[in-house]
Design a protein around this motif. Structure first.
Motif, PDB file in Angstrom:
ATOM      1  N   ARG A 186      -7.447  -6.942   1.548  1.00 58.41           N
ATOM      2  CA  ARG A 186      -8.572  -7.861   1.745  1.00 58.41           C
ATOM      3  C   ARG A 186      -9.679  -7.238   2.588  1.00 58.41           C
ATOM      4  O   ARG A 186     -10.843  -7.622   2.471  1.00 58.41           O
ATOM      5  N   ARG A 187      -9.322  -6.274   3.432  1.00 59.81           N
ATOM      6  CA  ARG A 187     -10.338  -5.574   4.234  1.00 59.81           C
ATOM      7  C   ARG A 187     -10.927  -4.388   3.482  1.00 59.81           C
ATOM      8  O   ARG A 187     -11.713  -3.637   4.045  1.00 59.81           O
ATOM      9  N   GLY A 188     -10.533  -4.204   2.226  1.00 61.12           N
ATOM     10  CA  GLY A 188     -11.132  -3.151   1.417  1.00 61.12           C
ATOM     11  C   GLY A 188     -10.361  -1.848   1.386  1.00 61.12           C
ATOM     12  O   GLY A 188     -10.868  -0.850   0.877  1.00 61.12           O
ATOM     13  N   ARG A 189      -9.134  -1.831   1.907  1.00 51.91           N
ATOM     14  CA  ARG A 189      -8.336  -0.608   1.911  1.00 51.91           C
ATOM     15  C   ARG A 189      -7.118  -0.813   1.015  1.00 51.91           C
ATOM     16  O   ARG A 189      -6.025  -1.094   1.498  1.00 51.91           O
ATOM     17  N   GLY A 190      -7.308  -0.644  -0.264  1.00 53.87           N
ATOM     18  CA  GLY A 190      -6.247  -0.936  -1.220  1.00 53.87           C
ATOM     19  C   GLY A 190      -5.663   0.289  -1.892  1.00 53.87           C
ATOM     20  O   GLY A 190      -5.669   0.395  -3.113  1.00 53.87           O
ATOM     21  N   ASP A 247      -3.857   2.699  -6.514  1.00 52.07           N
ATOM     22  CA  ASP A 247      -4.651   1.518  -6.196  1.00 52.07           C
ATOM     23  C   ASP A 247      -3.763   0.287  -6.140  1.00 52.07           C
ATOM     24  O   ASP A 247      -2.827   0.147  -6.925  1.00 52.07           O
ATOM     25  N   LEU A 248      -4.087  -0.611  -5.201  1.00 48.90           N
ATOM     26  CA  LEU A 248      -3.343  -1.865  -5.035  1.00 48.90           C
ATOM     27  C   LEU A 248      -4.261  -3.056  -5.245  1.00 48.90           C
ATOM     28  O   LEU A 248      -5.454  -2.997  -4.970  1.00 48.90           O
ATOM     29  N   LEU A 249      -3.665  -4.127  -5.729  1.00 48.60           N
ATOM     30  CA  LEU A 249      -4.326  -5.424  -5.799  1.00 48.60           C
ATOM     31  C   LEU A 249      -3.338  -6.458  -5.284  1.00 48.60           C
ATOM     32  O   LEU A 249      -2.151  -6.174  -5.129  1.00 48.60           O
ATOM     33  N   ILE A 250      -3.845  -7.641  -5.007  1.00 45.95           N
ATOM     34  CA  ILE A 250      -2.977  -8.754  -4.630  1.00 45.95           C
ATOM     35  C   ILE A 250      -2.826  -9.627  -5.860  1.00 45.95           C
ATOM     36  O   ILE A 250      -3.821 -10.095  -6.423  1.00 45.95           O
ATOM     37  N   LEU A 251      -1.597  -9.817  -6.294  1.00 41.04           N
ATOM     38  CA  LEU A 251      -1.304 -10.693  -7.418  1.00 41.04           C
ATOM     39  C   LEU A 251      -0.925 -12.057  -6.860  1.00 41.04           C
ATOM     40  O   LEU A 251       0.030 -12.180  -6.090  1.00 41.04           O
ATOM     41  N   PRO A 284       1.408  -7.619  -3.157  1.00 44.35           N
ATOM     42  CA  PRO A 284       0.644  -6.402  -3.440  1.00 44.35           C
ATOM     43  C   PRO A 284       1.325  -5.640  -4.582  1.00 44.35           C
ATOM     44  O   PRO A 284       2.545  -5.485  -4.598  1.00 44.35           O
ATOM     45  N   VAL A 285       0.518  -5.205  -5.550  1.00 46.52           N
ATOM     46  CA  VAL A 285       1.040  -4.537  -6.746  1.00 46.52           C
ATOM     47  C   VAL A 285       0.124  -3.365  -7.083  1.00 46.52           C
ATOM     48  O   VAL A 285      -1.100  -3.488  -6.968  1.00 46.52           O
TER      49      VAL A 285
END
Length: 157
Positions: A38-42, A48-52, A66-67
């Motif tokens: 969420r702070r831009g460090r994925g 690369d990570l995203l929040i599912l 996180p995935v």
């Protein structure tokens, strides 16, 4: 979740199901990773990570996981449901139970409602090849598993 998705048996000693302490640790690690995304460090280990965002299949409660993800064209993402090889991860079971309630958060961006589609056949093979070309560790990881990992394409809803 202590329910074993493969056999329907309750988790316990020797069943391979995580105990309460390890689930607590995993939740804490996920929350920490989600804050970073969420702070831009994925990024994690060069991926690369995203929040599912899903909804628990039985509880109906919101879940955030996180995935790792891979691009599949403009505004389309690929994710892999590896779950350690022996069973599907909880997020995958939740996603398939409530596909209409899924969304993702990319680093530093607002949530996007998505439509999941499990890839099969040639579509899966093409996507899988792009994934292992980008991250060869997934091919090694898959070779040690008892089952073929589902590959899911997420597209905006």
């Amino acid at each position: 979740m202590t329910q074993d998705q493969q056999t329907g048996s309750r988790g316990g000693r020797g069943s391979g199901a995580p105990g309460a302490a390890s689930r607590w640790v995993q939740r804490k690690m996920n929350a920490r990773t989600n804050r970073k995304i969420r702070r831009g460090r994925g990024r994690f280990m060069g991926m690369d990570l995203l929040i599912l965002n899903t909804v628990g299949r039985r509880s109906g409660r919101p879940r955030e996981t996180p995935v790792t993800w891979f691009t599949d064209g403009a505004d389309t993402w690929l994710i892999i449901a590896s779950g350690g090889g022996s069973q599907h991860p909880d997020w995958y079971v939740n996603l398939m139970a409530h596909p209409d309630r899924a969304s993702i958060e990319l680093p530093g961006r607002e949530a996007v409602a998505v439509r999941p589609h499990r890839l099969e056949g040639a579509d899966r093979e093409q996507a899988w090849q792009r994934i292992v070309d980008a991250q060869p560790r997934y091919a090694k990881y898959q070779s040690k598993a008892e089952k073929e990992y589902p590959v899911i394409r997420l597209s905006p809803r």
